[in-house]
Design a protein around this motif. Sequence first.
Motif: not given
Length: 284
Positions: A175-185, A190-196
């Motif tokens: 369970s993650v909050s909406k704000d935290e999800q947006q931050s992780r997106f 912004n991370n070339p290794l995690k864009k996938w």
Amino acid sequence: MITEELLSDLKTRDSLLKYLETNIDENPMYQTAIEVYDYEQELLPLQAELVEFQRWVQKENKKIAIIFEGRDASGKGGTIKRFKEHLNPRAMRIVALNKPTEVERNQWYFNRYIKELPNAGEIVFFDRSWYNRAVVEPVMGFCTKQQYNRFMIQVPEFENMLYESGTTIIKFWFSVSKDEQQSRFEKRLNNPLKKWKFSPVDEKGQELWDDFTLYKNQMFSRTHNSFSPWVIIKSNNKKRARLESIKYVLSLFDYDNKGKNCKTILPDPNVVQRYFRNTIQLDQ
């Protein structure tokens, strides 16, 4: 400032930690370093417990299926990584299925998951599972209303048959909050290794937040039962979620040498909670 002379004095782990703790005001990054250290110190003994647990699973021919569900970017994959990091790969698998093929779309929905269920002596980690049909598929329009309704009727019976045949199913919802999800997106993009990791479904995650909530609640109320309950992991703090979910799994079984490596394997009830129909929405 850490100078060459200072480094020569910081020859032990304890001296380095003491320096970081007494100079947090000078550099807030020191606090992050201490938190990572504390996390690793707690994680490694738990992973040693998982090794003991897996040996017991093999010896007793247990069949363990651990399901990881949750919104996108809720920390499922990172938690699975910590679960399996030191386990014997011959006695565990990670299942993360792609979208169904044309043949699979015309089969009974559970067919492709049945093939992935644990054999005797095996632990299987499902990075998403048959519960795609309970939340993601109806929200995104990937299944019909009839298919959804049929699934919701059949899934408790399906899991009951697994339970009666000796398969233990552990169902986690991260369970993650909406704000935290947006931050992780944003961090992924912004991370070339995690864009996938950022998919079209992720892109809709924020826009369709309330729709996901509706179907998630329906899933809980209709598929939570005594033999395969839903366990909610509060995952805004990813490191805490990893540690507490491992503790939860270990706490369920009376395996050999239990507690040999850890002072406690009881999960924190502030992080790990069974679903109850009156539970306050954790991710809103």
